[in-house]
Design a protein around this motif. Structure first.
Motif, mmCIF file in Angstrom:
data_model
loop_
_atom_site.group_PDB
_atom_site.id
_atom_site.type_symbol
_atom_site.label_atom_id
_atom_site.label_comp_id
_atom_site.label_asym_id
_atom_site.label_seq_id
_atom_site.Cartn_x
_atom_site.Cartn_y
_atom_site.Cartn_z
ATOM 1 N N TYR A 178 17.621 10.514 1.406
ATOM 2 C CA TYR A 178 18.576 9.461 2.044
ATOM 3 C C TYR A 178 20.055 9.588 1.627
ATOM 4 O O TYR A 178 20.010 9.667 0.250
ATOM 5 C CB TYR A 178 17.973 8.010 1.776
ATOM 6 C CG TYR A 178 18.785 7.050 2.362
ATOM 7 C CD1 TYR A 178 19.048 6.893 3.665
ATOM 8 C CD2 TYR A 178 19.709 6.479 1.706
ATOM 9 C CE1 TYR A 178 19.860 5.981 4.529
ATOM 10 C CE2 TYR A 178 20.307 5.154 2.306
ATOM 11 C CZ TYR A 178 20.543 5.066 3.604
ATOM 12 O OH TYR A 178 21.247 4.225 4.244
ATOM 13 N N ASP A 179 20.689 10.114 2.367
ATOM 14 C CA ASP A 179 22.129 10.195 2.290
ATOM 15 C C ASP A 179 22.225 11.446 1.027
ATOM 16 O O ASP A 179 23.218 11.199 0.369
ATOM 17 C CB ASP A 179 22.862 9.197 1.764
ATOM 18 C CG ASP A 179 24.402 8.967 1.884
ATOM 19 O OD1 ASP A 179 24.936 9.943 2.861
ATOM 20 O OD2 ASP A 179 25.085 8.275 1.305
ATOM 21 N N GLY A 180 21.334 12.157 1.030
ATOM 22 C CA GLY A 180 21.568 13.589 0.258
ATOM 23 C C GLY A 180 20.786 13.297 -1.117
ATOM 24 O O GLY A 180 20.646 14.153 -1.828
ATOM 25 N N LYS A 436 20.647 9.537 8.560
ATOM 26 C CA LYS A 436 20.806 10.408 6.983
ATOM 27 C C LYS A 436 19.483 10.426 6.263
ATOM 28 O O LYS A 436 19.567 10.334 4.945
ATOM 29 C CB LYS A 436 21.910 9.468 6.445
ATOM 30 C CG LYS A 436 23.118 9.409 6.988
ATOM 31 C CD LYS A 436 24.411 8.888 5.971
ATOM 32 C CE LYS A 436 25.622 8.566 6.670
ATOM 33 N NZ LYS A 436 26.729 8.198 5.836
ATOM 34 N N VAL A 437 18.421 10.816 6.946
ATOM 35 C CA VAL A 437 17.179 10.890 6.414
ATOM 36 C C VAL A 437 16.548 12.213 6.640
ATOM 37 O O VAL A 437 16.885 12.756 7.619
ATOM 38 C CB VAL A 437 16.204 9.937 6.768
ATOM 39 C CG1 VAL A 437 14.881 10.056 6.522
ATOM 40 C CG2 VAL A 437 16.657 8.663 6.381
ATOM 41 N N PHE A 460 14.690 2.249 6.009
ATOM 42 C CA PHE A 460 16.009 2.518 5.924
ATOM 43 C C PHE A 460 16.724 1.791 6.921
ATOM 44 O O PHE A 460 16.302 1.428 7.970
ATOM 45 C CB PHE A 460 16.134 4.383 6.203
ATOM 46 C CG PHE A 460 15.723 4.966 5.024
ATOM 47 C CD1 PHE A 460 16.031 5.086 3.966
ATOM 48 C CD2 PHE A 460 14.411 5.728 5.336
ATOM 49 C CE1 PHE A 460 15.501 5.836 2.919
ATOM 50 C CE2 PHE A 460 13.710 6.237 4.266
ATOM 51 C CZ PHE A 460 14.290 6.789 3.108
ATOM 52 N N PRO A 461 18.110 1.472 6.338
ATOM 53 C CA PRO A 461 18.849 0.933 7.565
ATOM 54 C C PRO A 461 19.158 1.731 8.704
ATOM 55 O O PRO A 461 19.209 2.939 8.587
ATOM 56 C CB PRO A 461 20.174 0.250 6.720
ATOM 57 C CG PRO A 461 20.274 1.356 5.628
ATOM 58 C CD PRO A 461 18.719 1.697 5.477
ATOM 59 N N LYS A 462 19.277 1.075 9.927
ATOM 60 C CA LYS A 462 19.682 1.810 11.151
ATOM 61 C C LYS A 462 21.016 2.251 11.123
ATOM 62 O O LYS A 462 21.221 3.262 12.060
ATOM 63 C CB LYS A 462 19.253 0.867 12.176
ATOM 64 C CG LYS A 462 17.950 0.656 12.399
ATOM 65 C CD LYS A 462 17.496 0.156 13.818
ATOM 66 C CE LYS A 462 15.944 -0.213 14.012
ATOM 67 N NZ LYS A 462 15.687 -0.697 15.303
#
Length: 465
Positions: A178-180, A436-437, A460-462
């Protein structure tokens, strides 16, 4: 008299049926047995010598289903090889060479293949103390935006999932970024994060990236005729590099692993897989129809070889891409001619496959350096014009672009911008830019991809972090 005549007729009919069965069985054996023994020898050898697994476990988990259950085998640790046959017929041998993995032998003498020399670079030492992705150190906590409970449940579900036949799917690794950053990671019992896994057709996406490196360097052009010697001066000279990448060459090539056909003959009965495919006739005009073909990817692999030259070819994937993004475990296996099997035989740890996904999520940029052309990722995830379903780009699968019609997407519960590298048995690298997944799943049998993607995304948030 009438009864005797009927008996003769029945006897003749049964005799003809028996003869036809014998002829059909002989034809099947002649066509199928070499593929069965070749598949068994090659995959047993790679699992033994690259993954360091127990042969009995490999046979039980990977090779026990029909028709592979008909094969018998011998593992020879002295010369690092595996030999297999079907009831003593169609004997095949696969040999292991350090740094190259395993190669299946067909017509070329074993001595000639073993005499080949590959100048391979050594992988730099892994920087365990550096934070991911430059090193292996993973943060002790995950972002507060991530629902840890839902993520854990999604991973647990993937590890315990069954196949469509209701049997254990043998998920061996499941990794979520997530986010890298790595926020979830699980391995099956007996599997470690250091053990390499086979990518199968995920290899096509690696091959596509290597083509991108050469395009960025000005050594290849997407819309120029593909530099294939066999095609010069023929109608096949109209096939471009873009056609190869987008699977629209028009070559007469059948991709069906359930029977003897072009793809199985290429992988298990051919020493030079690119040449095998290049010789196929045209079925339709280049660019007019999408047809997924492993043969196209192996032609791309040989184009890389001819472009960089014999002296640099063996090291090129490692120096130009793998080692530059920290994929130090990555390994490509060559065919007997010495060309990497760009369609099918790549190995890497799940973390290293995730690094490759991260390269594409970052638009081909790694640690401040642009490794791929600026527009390469955008072009790779645009559907080819010959694909009516709009689900394939340049050596990557696409989910579809219907924002308002999820039922028309391949994975209805995943966003339309998802793109993925997919391999036989349910290997997969899934990149979802809008969320970002990145997800990596490795296993022996496919599981319901839409379900595990839906369950992962629920954590995860959208709208990003």
């Amino acid at each position: 008299m009438a009864i005797r005549s009927r008996r003769k007729t029945i006897f003749r009919v049964l005799s003809v049926l028996l003869l036809l069965a014998l002829v059909g069985g002989t034809v099947y054996a002649w066509r199928a047995f070499p593929i069965i023994s070749g598949y068994f020898a090659k995959n047993m050898a790679s699992a033994v010598f690259l993954q360091h697994r127990d042969p009995a476990a490999i046979e039980r988990e990977d090779l026990s289903g029909f028709p592979f259950s008909m094969a018998s085998y011998t593992v020879d640790l002295r010369d690092s090889s595996v030999s297999a046959s079907v009831w003593g017929f169609a004997r095949h041998k696969a040999i292991y060479r350090k740094g190259l993995g395993c190669t299946l032998l067909n017509d070329l003498p074993e001595s000639a293949v073993r005499a080949q020399r590959f100048m391979l670079p050594s992988a730099p030492p892994r920087a365990d103390s550096l934070p991911w992705p430059l090193g292996e150190r993973v943060a002790d906590s995950i972002p507060t935006a991530v629902n840890a409970q839902r993520l854990q449940a999604a991973i647990d579900g993937a590890l315990s999932a069954t196949s469509s036949e209701g049997k254990p799917a043998l998920t061996r690794a499941f990794l979520v970024l997530y986010d890298g950053q790595i926020v979830g990671e699980r391995y099956a019992e007996g599997v470690t994060k250091e053990q390499v896994q086979i990518g199968w057709s995920m290899s096509k996406s690696l091959t596509g990236a290597l083509i991108g490196v050469l395009v960025k360097g000005g050594r290849l052009r997407l819309d120029a005729p593909a530099p294939v010697p066999e095609w010069k001066g023929t109608d096949k000279e109209k096939i471009t590099l873009r056609h190869l990448l987008q699977q629209s060459t028009g070559l007469d090539f059948e991709e069906d692993y359930s029977k003897p056909c072009e793809v199985t003959n290429m992988l298990f009965r051919s020493d030079d897989m690119a040449a095998f495919t290049a010789r196929r006739p045209l079925r339709e005009a280049p660019g007019s129809r999408f047809y997924y073909s492993s043969g196209n990817s192996n032609i791309l692999s040989r184009i890389i070889r001819h472009t960089v030259g014999e002296q640099d070819y063996a090291a090129f994937p490692y120096r130009a891409l793998f080692h530059r993004i920290g994929m130090y475990s990555a390994l490509l296996e060559p065919d007997a001619s010495g060309t990497y099997i760009g369609s099918s035989y790549s190995y890497a740890t799940p973390r290293d496959f995730a690094r490759f996904g991260l390269l594409y999520a970052n638009n081909g940029r790694w640690n401040g350096e642009q490794l791929l052309p600026d527009d390469w990722v955008a072009a790779s995830i645009q559907p080819g014009p010959a694909d009516p379903n709009k689900r394939y780009g340049c050596q990557f699968w696409l989910n579809g672009t219907k924002e308002d019609k999820p039922g028309e997407r391949h994975f209805p519960d995943a966003p339309p911008d998802l793109f993925y590298a997919k391999g036989f048995g349910g290997q997969g690298l899934y990149v979802i830019l809008s969320r970002k997944v990145i997800v990596v799943r490795m296993g022996q049998h496919p599981i319901d991809e839409n379900t595990f993607l839906k369950n992962v995304l629920a954590a995860f948030p959208k709208n990003g972090p």
